[in-house]
Design a protein around this motif. Structure first.
Motif, PDB file in Angstrom:
ATOM      1  N   LEU A  89      -2.389   0.836  10.484  1.00 25.30           N
ATOM      2  CA  LEU A  89      -3.644   1.529  10.163  1.00 25.30           C
ATOM      3  C   LEU A  89      -4.723   0.558   9.698  1.00 25.30           C
ATOM      4  O   LEU A  89      -5.916   0.787   9.942  1.00 25.30           O
ATOM      5  CB  LEU A  89      -3.403   2.589   9.092  1.00 25.30           C
ATOM      6  N   ASN A  90      -4.317  -0.535   9.052  1.00 23.13           N
ATOM      7  CA  ASN A  90      -5.306  -1.518   8.622  1.00 23.13           C
ATOM      8  C   ASN A  90      -5.970  -2.188   9.826  1.00 23.13           C
ATOM      9  O   ASN A  90      -7.192  -2.355   9.866  1.00 23.13           O
ATOM     10  CB  ASN A  90      -4.671  -2.570   7.724  1.00 23.13           C
ATOM     11  N   LEU A  91      -5.168  -2.566  10.812  1.00 22.64           N
ATOM     12  CA  LEU A  91      -5.730  -3.173  12.031  1.00 22.64           C
ATOM     13  C   LEU A  91      -6.644  -2.187  12.750  1.00 22.64           C
ATOM     14  O   LEU A  91      -7.705  -2.563  13.260  1.00 22.64           O
ATOM     15  CB  LEU A  91      -4.601  -3.620  12.957  1.00 22.64           C
ATOM     16  N   LEU A  92      -6.232  -0.916  12.782  1.00 21.26           N
ATOM     17  CA  LEU A  92      -7.019   0.113  13.470  1.00 21.26           C
ATOM     18  C   LEU A  92      -8.357   0.349  12.776  1.00 21.26           C
ATOM     19  O   LEU A  92      -9.417   0.334  13.424  1.00 21.26           O
ATOM     20  CB  LEU A  92      -6.221   1.418  13.522  1.00 21.26           C
ATOM     21  N   THR A  93      -8.331   0.561  11.462  1.00 18.29           N
ATOM     22  CA  THR A  93      -9.565   0.845  10.722  1.00 18.29           C
ATOM     23  C   THR A  93     -10.506  -0.355  10.718  1.00 18.29           C
ATOM     24  O   THR A  93     -11.722  -0.200  10.841  1.00 18.29           O
ATOM     25  CB  THR A  93      -9.254   1.269   9.275  1.00 18.29           C
ATOM     26  N   PHE A  94      -9.949  -1.555  10.603  1.00 19.78           N
ATOM     27  CA  PHE A  94     -10.790  -2.748  10.599  1.00 19.78           C
ATOM     28  C   PHE A  94     -11.454  -2.944  11.958  1.00 19.78           C
ATOM     29  O   PHE A  94     -12.638  -3.313  12.038  1.00 19.78           O
ATOM     30  CB  PHE A  94      -9.968  -3.985  10.229  1.00 19.78           C
ATOM     31  N   TYR A  95     -10.707  -2.689  13.031  1.00 16.04           N
ATOM     32  CA  TYR A  95     -11.265  -2.840  14.375  1.00 16.04           C
ATOM     33  C   TYR A  95     -12.457  -1.912  14.573  1.00 16.04           C
ATOM     34  O   TYR A  95     -13.521  -2.335  15.049  1.00 16.04           O
ATOM     35  CB  TYR A  95     -10.199  -2.537  15.429  1.00 16.04           C
ATOM     36  N   TYR A  96     -12.298  -0.647  14.171  1.00 14.46           N
ATOM     37  CA  TYR A  96     -13.395   0.312  14.340  1.00 14.46           C
ATOM     38  C   TYR A  96     -14.554   0.017  13.392  1.00 14.46           C
ATOM     39  O   TYR A  96     -15.717   0.287  13.722  1.00 14.46           O
ATOM     40  CB  TYR A  96     -12.887   1.736  14.141  1.00 14.46           C
ATOM     41  N   ALA A  97     -14.243  -0.521  12.212  1.00 23.47           N
ATOM     42  CA  ALA A  97     -15.316  -0.899  11.280  1.00 23.47           C
ATOM     43  C   ALA A  97     -16.170  -2.007  11.880  1.00 23.47           C
ATOM     44  O   ALA A  97     -17.396  -2.003  11.757  1.00 23.47           O
ATOM     45  CB  ALA A  97     -14.726  -1.351   9.952  1.00 23.47           C
ATOM     46  N   VAL A  98     -15.512  -2.953  12.565  1.00 25.31           N
ATOM     47  CA  VAL A  98     -16.233  -4.052  13.216  1.00 25.31           C
ATOM     48  C   VAL A  98     -16.984  -3.544  14.441  1.00 25.31           C
ATOM     49  O   VAL A  98     -18.143  -3.882  14.667  1.00 25.31           O
ATOM     50  CB  VAL A  98     -15.257  -5.179  13.621  1.00 25.31           C
ATOM     51  N   GLN A  99     -16.318  -2.709  15.236  1.00 26.19           N
ATOM     52  CA  GLN A  99     -16.911  -2.217  16.485  1.00 26.19           C
ATOM     53  C   GLN A  99     -18.152  -1.361  16.235  1.00 26.19           C
ATOM     54  O   GLN A  99     -19.132  -1.441  16.975  1.00 26.19           O
ATOM     55  CB  GLN A  99     -15.882  -1.419  17.281  1.00 26.19           C
TER      56      GLN A  99
END
Length: 306
Positions: A89-99
């Motif tokens: 979930l950390n990788l997922l949320t960080f990816y969308y935060a960056v995107q």
């Protein structure tokens, strides 16, 4: 007691680990925005290959010990929850935060994870925060407000959705630290990381196998994904393991402050991100808040030992 030269070497190595994460965050913005790579494919690819590499390395270093994490229910539960709710979930949320925003703001929000750990202890364990915890929380809130408003309180400088994903990244980063503790207590941290990444990779591949609906393969894509795999997990974690043998953990943790600084500087150079004086001040204030938090807890532990 650690020698002065070893502590210095440990600080330098930990600094390079933070530099590595800063580079990875910047490249992730290239992948998510400029190359418009779907999050599901990127996460499936990143976690599967990172997990495979880490487990191969662990098999060579620890040989027959890599399956020990599954021997007890407590360790198994720790690894599974870490893989899904922490790392995945950390990788997922960080990816969308960056995107949806930018790597600089996403990194600052993720950097708040120590505060979320303290808040979690208050809510779930009913542990009243120390005075320095409260001071750190207020200072961090001021810093984040400066970053996301650029000094204009009436307007957000980043989309609301990016802010929410970033806060989610901070919360899951806290889970990333807390959830694997029981498994890591009796198993090498690298083995726990390897299985956590592989299990997360299996989950992501159940949603979107990396061999299906593959984006157009280009040199830029291959180099970018490889950079995120190496500089986002394998290299920095190996550096931190080495640094922990040379210097105290509290000294090493201070070097984490380099990550948001590096990401912001690289974003200015490569994505022409324009930081005003309020945003720069906000970044420094957030870093100061986390240092206050860590300093207060270190002093409390030292007092308890006396």
């Amino acid at each position: 007691m650690e020698s002065h030269s070893n502590v210095t070497k440990g600080i330098i190595v930990a600094g390079f680990a933070s530099l590595s994460w800063g580079i990875s965050g910047t490249v992730l913005q290239l992948i998510s925005q400029n190359l418009a790579i779907p999050a599901t494919w990127m996460l499936s690819t990143r976690t599967f290959f990172t997990g495979a590499i880490l487990l191969l390395v662990c098999a060579g270093i620890y040989r027959g010990q890599i399956f020990d994490v599954f021997k007890t229910k407590e360790s198994l539960f720790s690894v599974l929850t870490y893989a899904i709710f922490g790392l995945g979930l950390n990788l997922l949320t960080f990816y969308y935060a960056v995107q949806t925003g930018n790597a600089s703001t996403a990194t600052i929000l993720q950097y708040l994870s120590p505060l979320f750990i303290v808040l979690g202890a208050v809510v779930f364990q009913h542990k009243w925060p120390m005075r320095t915890d409260i001071i750190a929380f207020v200072v961090a809130l001021i810093g984040v407000m400066l970053c996301i408003t650029r000094g204009d309180i009436a307007h957000l400088a980043v989309p609301t959705v990016s802010l929410l994903w970033g806060l989610g990244s901070g919360i899951t980063a806290a889970l990333y630290v807390v959830l694997p503790k029981k498994a890591a207590a009796k198993n090498p941290p690298l083995v726990v990381l390897g299985w956590g990444t592989m299990i997360a990779g299996i989950c992501f591949n159940l949603i979107h196998p990396f061999w299906t609906n593959t984006p157009e393969i280009s040199t830029t894509l291959v180099l970018s994904v490889s950079t995120v795999i190496l500089f986002g997990t394998i290299i920095p974690f190996a550096m931190l393991l080495y640094a922990s043998r040379l210097a105290p953990s509290d000294v090493i943790s201070i070097m984490d402050a380099l990550q948001p600084i590096v990401t912001s500087v690289l974003s200015v150079f490569f994505f022409h991100l324009k930081l005003n004086v309020f945003e720069i001040a906000g970044i420094l204030v957030v870093i100061a808040a986390i240092y206050i938090l860590q300093w207060g807890r270190r002093k409390t532990k030292e007092a308890e030992k006396l």
